[in-house]
Design a protein around this motif. Sequence first.
Motif, PDB file in Angstrom:
ATOM      1  N   GLY A  15      31.157  -6.039  14.680  1.00  8.10           N
ATOM      2  CA  GLY A  15      30.527  -7.201  15.675  1.00  8.10           C
ATOM      3  C   GLY A  15      29.306  -7.320  15.643  1.00  8.10           C
ATOM      4  N   SER A  16      28.416  -6.707  14.872  1.00  7.66           N
ATOM      5  CA  SER A  16      27.029  -6.783  14.901  1.00  7.66           C
ATOM      6  C   SER A  16      26.542  -8.144  13.850  1.00  7.66           C
ATOM      7  N   MET A  17      26.710  -9.360  14.621  1.00  7.48           N
ATOM      8  CA  MET A  17      26.235 -10.544  13.691  1.00  7.48           C
ATOM      9  C   MET A  17      24.853 -10.851  13.568  1.00  7.48           C
ATOM     10  N   ALA A  18      24.001 -10.145  14.436  1.00 13.99           N
ATOM     11  CA  ALA A  18      22.639 -10.457  14.445  1.00 13.99           C
ATOM     12  C   ALA A  18      21.930  -9.452  13.641  1.00 13.99           C
ATOM     13  N   GLY A  19      22.583  -8.258  13.316  1.00 14.07           N
ATOM     14  CA  GLY A  19      21.893  -7.243  12.443  1.00 14.07           C
ATOM     15  C   GLY A  19      20.666  -6.476  13.147  1.00 14.07           C
ATOM     16  N   GLU A  20      20.566  -6.481  14.266  1.00 13.10           N
ATOM     17  CA  GLU A  20      19.896  -6.016  15.365  1.00 13.10           C
ATOM     18  C   GLU A  20      20.112  -4.693  15.716  1.00 13.10           C
ATOM     19  N   THR A  21      21.328  -4.250  15.685  1.00 14.41           N
ATOM     20  CA  THR A  21      22.134  -2.902  16.167  1.00 14.41           C
ATOM     21  C   THR A  21      23.082  -2.652  15.092  1.00 14.41           C
ATOM     22  N   CYS A  22      22.626  -1.705  14.103  1.00 18.05           N
ATOM     23  CA  CYS A  22      23.351  -1.635  12.773  1.00 18.05           C
ATOM     24  C   CYS A  22      23.516  -0.103  12.503  1.00 18.05           C
ATOM     25  N   PRO A  23      23.949   0.865  13.360  1.00 20.58           N
ATOM     26  CA  PRO A  23      24.078   2.207  13.094  1.00 20.58           C
ATOM     27  C   PRO A  23      25.000   2.135  11.963  1.00 20.58           C
ATOM     28  N   ASP A  24      24.814   3.280  10.941  1.00 19.24           N
ATOM     29  CA  ASP A  24      25.904   3.094   9.845  1.00 19.24           C
ATOM     30  C   ASP A  24      25.960   4.594   9.295  1.00 19.24           C
ATOM     31  N   LEU A  25      26.828   5.033   8.608  1.00 23.84           N
ATOM     32  CA  LEU A  25      27.047   6.241   7.863  1.00 23.84           C
ATOM     33  C   LEU A  25      27.261   6.292   6.548  1.00 23.84           C
ATOM     34  N   PHE A  26      26.768   6.827   5.596  1.00 21.83           N
ATOM     35  CA  PHE A  26      27.028   6.943   4.181  1.00 21.83           C
ATOM     36  C   PHE A  26      27.145   8.342   3.622  1.00 21.83           C
ATOM     37  N   GLU A  27      27.967   8.317   2.637  1.00 19.22           N
ATOM     38  CA  GLU A  27      28.035   9.607   1.860  1.00 19.22           C
ATOM     39  C   GLU A  27      27.154   9.427   0.687  1.00 19.22           C
ATOM     40  N   LEU A  28      26.561  10.553   0.365  1.00 20.00           N
ATOM     41  CA  LEU A  28      25.636  10.704  -0.795  1.00 20.00           C
ATOM     42  C   LEU A  28      26.197  11.401  -1.827  1.00 20.00           C
ATOM     43  N   SER A  29      25.493  11.138  -3.175  1.00 20.64           N
ATOM     44  CA  SER A  29      26.065  11.877  -4.331  1.00 20.64           C
ATOM     45  C   SER A  29      26.016  13.260  -4.279  1.00 20.64           C
ATOM     46  N   ASP A  30      25.123  13.873  -3.486  1.00 20.97           N
ATOM     47  CA  ASP A  30      25.247  15.411  -3.613  1.00 20.97           C
ATOM     48  C   ASP A  30      26.067  15.714  -2.541  1.00 20.97           C
ATOM     49  N   GLY A  31      26.915  14.878  -1.781  1.00 21.74           N
ATOM     50  CA  GLY A  31      27.898  15.342  -0.750  1.00 21.74           C
ATOM     51  C   GLY A  31      27.628  15.304   0.734  1.00 21.74           C
ATOM     52  N   SER A  32      26.311  15.259   0.927  1.00 25.58           N
ATOM     53  CA  SER A  32      25.809  15.027   2.184  1.00 25.58           C
ATOM     54  C   SER A  32      25.663  13.780   2.593  1.00 25.58           C
ATOM     55  N   PHE A  33      25.344  13.590   3.930  1.00 29.36           N
ATOM     56  CA  PHE A  33      25.665  12.265   4.837  1.00 29.36           C
ATOM     57  C   PHE A  33      24.283  11.754   5.019  1.00 29.36           C
ATOM     58  N   ALA A  34      24.024  10.508   5.083  1.00 20.66           N
ATOM     59  CA  ALA A  34      22.886   9.594   5.675  1.00 20.66           C
ATOM     60  C   ALA A  34      23.435   9.003   7.040  1.00 20.66           C
ATOM     61  N   VAL A  35      22.347   8.968   7.786  1.00 22.63           N
ATOM     62  CA  VAL A  35      22.993   8.311   9.167  1.00 22.63           C
ATOM     63  C   VAL A  35      21.822   7.308   9.548  1.00 22.63           C
ATOM     64  N   ILE A  36      22.154   6.086   9.885  1.00 19.29           N
ATOM     65  CA  ILE A  36      21.237   4.988  10.280  1.00 19.29           C
ATOM     66  C   ILE A  36      21.608   4.971  11.770  1.00 19.29           C
ATOM     67  N   GLY A  37      20.714   5.221  12.553  1.00 21.24           N
ATOM     68  CA  GLY A  37      20.783   5.282  13.994  1.00 21.24           C
ATOM     69  C   GLY A  37      19.417   5.038  14.849  1.00 21.24           C
ATOM     70  N   THR A  38      19.673   5.276  15.961  1.00 15.04           N
ATOM     71  CA  THR A  38      18.485   5.191  16.874  1.00 15.04           C
ATOM     72  C   THR A  38      17.790   6.452  17.085  1.00 15.04           C
ATOM     73  N   ASP A  39      16.227   6.665  16.754  1.00 14.92           N
ATOM     74  CA  ASP A  39      15.831   7.859  17.060  1.00 14.92           C
ATOM     75  C   ASP A  39      15.533   8.184  18.530  1.00 14.92           C
ATOM     76  N   ARG A  40      16.097   9.098  18.780  1.00 11.51           N
ATOM     77  CA  ARG A  40      16.062   9.606  20.429  1.00 11.51           C
ATOM     78  C   ARG A  40      15.278  11.044  20.433  1.00 11.51           C
ATOM     79  N   THR A  41      14.563  11.465  19.421  1.00 12.80           N
ATOM     80  CA  THR A  41      13.969  12.665  19.247  1.00 12.80           C
ATOM     81  C   THR A  41      13.424  13.101  20.418  1.00 12.80           C
TER      82      THR A  41
END
Length: 78
Positions: A15-41
């Motif tokens: 439902g993100s049509m504006a492309g402004e809030t786009c958290p996402d998860l990806f599997e990487l070729s080495d078996g680990s995962f990449a996350v796009i999210g909001t930095d709340r450190t």
Amino acid sequence: MCVVRRLGDSPRQRGSMAGETCPDLFELSDGSFAVIGTDRTEELDALLPEDAARADYERIVVITRDTLLRAKRDIPNM
């Protein structure tokens, strides 16, 4: 290392049509995962449990519940 595949539905499918809030998860070729999210450190770092630690180069990234639940079907058991 490269992105092998997205886990779950794309932001547009969620439902993100504006492309402004786009958290996402990806599997990487080495078996680990990449996350796009909001930095709340800064907000969450002091709230981590005593047995949790974060290196200076690590960030606490938040994704929506919906993003993770939709990715669940694509996350391998092992």
